[in-house]
Design a protein around this motif. Structure first.
Motif, PDB file in Angstrom:
ATOM      1  N   ARG A  17       0.842  -1.246   0.023  1.00  0.00           N
ATOM      2  CA  ARG A  17       0.024   0.041   0.076  1.00  0.00           C
ATOM      3  C   ARG A  17       0.885   1.182   0.023  1.00  0.00           C
ATOM      4  NH1 ARG A  17      -5.089  -1.166   3.925  1.00  0.00           N
ATOM      5  NH2 ARG A  17      -5.958  -2.763   2.792  1.00  0.00           N
ATOM      6  N   ALA A  18       1.768   1.134   0.888  1.00  0.00           N
ATOM      7  CA  ALA A  18       3.007   2.271   0.704  1.00  0.00           C
ATOM      8  C   ALA A  18       3.504   2.509  -0.596  1.00  0.00           C
ATOM      9  CB  ALA A  18       4.156   2.129   1.795  1.00  0.00           C
ATOM     10  N   ASP A  19       3.878   1.506  -1.192  1.00  0.00           N
ATOM     11  CA  ASP A  19       4.451   1.826  -2.626  1.00  0.00           C
ATOM     12  C   ASP A  19       3.312   2.369  -3.576  1.00  0.00           C
ATOM     13  OD1 ASP A  19       6.697   0.772  -1.847  1.00  0.00           O
ATOM     14  OD2 ASP A  19       6.564  -1.330  -2.717  1.00  0.00           O
ATOM     15  N   ASP A  20       2.277   1.918  -3.498  1.00  0.00           N
ATOM     16  CA  ASP A  20       1.161   2.327  -4.189  1.00  0.00           C
ATOM     17  C   ASP A  20       0.744   3.803  -4.071  1.00  0.00           C
ATOM     18  OD1 ASP A  20       0.687  -0.312  -5.456  1.00  0.00           O
ATOM     19  OD2 ASP A  20      -0.999  -0.572  -4.302  1.00  0.00           O
ATOM     20  N   LEU A  21       0.802   4.214  -2.619  1.00  0.00           N
ATOM     21  CA  LEU A  21       0.568   5.601  -2.491  1.00  0.00           C
ATOM     22  C   LEU A  21       1.862   6.293  -3.077  1.00  0.00           C
ATOM     23  CD1 LEU A  21      -0.913   7.601  -0.369  1.00  0.00           C
ATOM     24  CD2 LEU A  21       1.077   7.131   0.925  1.00  0.00           C
ATOM     25  N   LEU A  22       2.910   6.059  -2.873  1.00  0.00           N
ATOM     26  CA  LEU A  22       4.121   6.777  -3.330  1.00  0.00           C
ATOM     27  C   LEU A  22       4.121   7.001  -4.779  1.00  0.00           C
ATOM     28  CD1 LEU A  22       6.792   5.670  -0.795  1.00  0.00           C
ATOM     29  CD2 LEU A  22       5.522   7.816  -0.877  1.00  0.00           C
ATOM     30  N   ALA A  23       3.723   5.882  -5.439  1.00  0.00           N
ATOM     31  CA  ALA A  23       3.552   5.953  -6.824  1.00  0.00           C
ATOM     32  C   ALA A  23       2.503   6.831  -7.505  1.00  0.00           C
ATOM     33  CB  ALA A  23       3.224   4.570  -7.403  1.00  0.00           C
ATOM     34  N   ARG A  24       1.287   6.995  -6.480  1.00  0.00           N
ATOM     35  CA  ARG A  24       0.296   7.981  -6.974  1.00  0.00           C
ATOM     36  C   ARG A  24       0.780   9.422  -6.814  1.00  0.00           C
ATOM     37  NH1 ARG A  24      -2.827   4.156  -4.206  1.00  0.00           N
ATOM     38  NH2 ARG A  24      -3.159   5.799  -2.519  1.00  0.00           N
TER      39      ARG A  24
ATOM     40  N   ARG B 299       3.697  10.469  -6.771  1.00  0.00           N
ATOM     41  CA  ARG B 299       4.424  10.753  -7.979  1.00  0.00           C
ATOM     42  C   ARG B 299       3.846  11.287  -9.091  1.00  0.00           C
ATOM     43  NH1 ARG B 299       7.551   6.733  -5.543  1.00  0.00           N
ATOM     44  NH2 ARG B 299       6.821   5.406  -7.245  1.00  0.00           N
ATOM     45  N   THR B 300       2.833  10.522  -9.611  1.00  0.00           N
ATOM     46  CA  THR B 300       2.056  10.802 -10.763  1.00  0.00           C
ATOM     47  C   THR B 300       1.186  11.978 -10.434  1.00  0.00           C
ATOM     48  OG1 THR B 300       1.831   8.472 -11.350  1.00  0.00           O
ATOM     49  CG2 THR B 300      -0.077  10.090 -12.152  1.00  0.00           C
ATOM     50  N   ASP B 301       0.528  12.305  -9.397  1.00  0.00           N
ATOM     51  CA  ASP B 301      -0.040  13.598  -8.923  1.00  0.00           C
ATOM     52  C   ASP B 301       0.860  14.658  -9.043  1.00  0.00           C
ATOM     53  OD1 ASP B 301      -2.334  12.044  -8.523  1.00  0.00           O
ATOM     54  OD2 ASP B 301      -2.413  12.112  -6.480  1.00  0.00           O
ATOM     55  N   LEU B 302       1.884  14.576  -8.454  1.00  0.00           N
ATOM     56  CA  LEU B 302       2.955  15.672  -8.624  1.00  0.00           C
ATOM     57  C   LEU B 302       3.327  16.256 -10.155  1.00  0.00           C
ATOM     58  CD1 LEU B 302       4.609  17.572  -6.922  1.00  0.00           C
ATOM     59  CD2 LEU B 302       6.522  15.904  -6.990  1.00  0.00           C
TER      60      LEU B 302
ATOM     61  N   GLU C  75       1.981  23.217 -10.857  1.00  0.00           N
ATOM     62  CA  GLU C  75       3.135  23.556 -10.417  1.00  0.00           C
ATOM     63  C   GLU C  75       4.447  23.014 -11.530  1.00  0.00           C
ATOM     64  OE1 GLU C  75       1.389  22.493  -8.137  1.00  0.00           O
ATOM     65  OE2 GLU C  75       0.805  24.550  -7.462  1.00  0.00           O
ATOM     66  N   ALA C  76       4.057  21.685 -11.760  1.00  0.00           N
ATOM     67  CA  ALA C  76       4.900  20.830 -12.710  1.00  0.00           C
ATOM     68  C   ALA C  76       4.848  21.486 -14.122  1.00  0.00           C
ATOM     69  CB  ALA C  76       4.647  19.488 -12.498  1.00  0.00           C
ATOM     70  N   ASP C  77       3.659  22.023 -14.429  1.00  0.00           N
ATOM     71  CA  ASP C  77       3.479  22.634 -15.766  1.00  0.00           C
ATOM     72  C   ASP C  77       4.219  24.130 -15.642  1.00  0.00           C
ATOM     73  OD1 ASP C  77       2.609  20.224 -16.696  1.00  0.00           O
ATOM     74  OD2 ASP C  77       0.553  20.956 -16.169  1.00  0.00           O
ATOM     75  N   GLY C  78       4.423  24.396 -14.713  1.00  0.00           N
ATOM     76  CA  GLY C  78       4.940  25.829 -14.723  1.00  0.00           C
ATOM     77  C   GLY C  78       3.843  26.886 -14.737  1.00  0.00           C
ATOM     78  N   GLU C  79       2.644  26.478 -14.208  1.00  0.00           N
ATOM     79  CA  GLU C  79       1.420  27.382 -14.455  1.00  0.00           C
ATOM     80  C   GLU C  79       1.119  28.001 -12.824  1.00  0.00           C
ATOM     81  OE1 GLU C  79      -1.953  25.181 -15.570  1.00  0.00           O
ATOM     82  OE2 GLU C  79      -0.893  24.360 -17.220  1.00  0.00           O
ATOM     83  N   GLY C  80       1.911  27.625 -11.844  1.00  0.00           N
ATOM     84  CA  GLY C  80       1.643  28.274 -10.575  1.00  0.00           C
ATOM     85  C   GLY C  80       0.297  27.643 -10.078  1.00  0.00           C
ATOM     86  N   GLY C  81      -0.198  28.420  -8.898  1.00  0.00           N
ATOM     87  CA  GLY C  81      -1.467  28.257  -8.382  1.00  0.00           C
ATOM     88  C   GLY C  81      -1.417  27.077  -7.222  1.00  0.00           C
ATOM     89  N   LEU C  82      -2.630  26.944  -6.615  1.00  0.00           N
ATOM     90  CA  LEU C  82      -2.573  26.061  -5.792  1.00  0.00           C
ATOM     91  C   LEU C  82      -3.167  24.789  -5.968  1.00  0.00           C
ATOM     92  CD1 LEU C  82      -4.502  28.514  -2.917  1.00  0.00           C
ATOM     93  CD2 LEU C  82      -1.931  27.732  -3.149  1.00  0.00           C
ATOM     94  N   SER C  83      -2.727  23.537  -5.462  1.00  0.00           N
ATOM     95  CA  SER C  83      -2.904  22.439  -5.623  1.00  0.00           C
ATOM     96  C   SER C  83      -3.077  21.698  -4.343  1.00  0.00           C
ATOM     97  CB  SER C  83      -2.073  21.749  -6.285  1.00  0.00           C
ATOM     98  OG  SER C  83      -2.253  20.224  -6.473  1.00  0.00           O
ATOM     99  N   LEU C  84      -4.368  20.956  -4.142  1.00  0.00           N
ATOM    100  CA  LEU C  84      -4.560  20.143  -2.951  1.00  0.00           C
ATOM    101  C   LEU C  84      -4.416  18.750  -3.218  1.00  0.00           C
ATOM    102  CD1 LEU C  84      -7.902  21.959  -1.676  1.00  0.00           C
ATOM    103  CD2 LEU C  84      -5.506  22.481  -0.949  1.00  0.00           C
ATOM    104  N   ALA C  85      -3.853  18.424  -4.361  1.00  0.00           N
ATOM    105  CA  ALA C  85      -3.495  16.847  -4.757  1.00  0.00           C
ATOM    106  C   ALA C  85      -2.441  16.205  -3.654  1.00  0.00           C
ATOM    107  CB  ALA C  85      -3.084  16.879  -6.136  1.00  0.00           C
ATOM    108  N   VAL C  86      -2.521  15.022  -3.119  1.00  0.00           N
ATOM    109  CA  VAL C  86      -1.655  14.631  -2.262  1.00  0.00           C
ATOM    110  C   VAL C  86      -0.829  13.683  -3.003  1.00  0.00           C
ATOM    111  CG1 VAL C  86      -1.448  13.261  -0.195  1.00  0.00           C
ATOM    112  CG2 VAL C  86      -3.073  15.041  -0.350  1.00  0.00           C
TER     113      VAL C  86
END
Length: 85
Positions: free
Chosen positions: A57-64, A66-69, A74-85
């Motif tokens: 489960r920890a591996d799955d959480l960390l993979a998700r 990374r994908t969410d990040l 912010e990853a696209d350089g657009e700025g703004g707020l994100s509540l994604a975990v």
């Protein structure tokens, strides 16, 4: 549903792996108590009673996480707020 902080999960996994390596190197007596504590903590954090399930489960959480990040504005350089975990 509450989702554990990926940073905390990563720290627990790292400590668990380090202690398992120490155990395999023959230092079982020296690390037994701490390994038991980290195992209980990882299981509790991931909501399981099995360390194998907790690690999966920890591996799955960390993979998700990374994908969410990668998908965050912010990853696209657009700025703004994100509540994604």
């Amino acid at each position: 549903m509450l989702v554990p902080d990926p940073k905390v999960v990563r720290q627990l996994l790292t400590r668990y792996a380090t202690l398992r390596i120490a155990q395999a190197e023959g230092r079982a007596a020296a690390v037994a108590g701490e390994l038991a504590d980290v195992t209980r903590g990882l299981c509790a954090t991931m909501g399981t009673t099995s360390i194998h399930d907790a690690v999966a489960r920890a591996d799955d959480l960390l993979a998700r996480a990374r994908t969410d990040l990668r998908r965050s504005p912010e990853a696209d350089g657009e700025g703004g707020l994100s509540l994604a975990v």
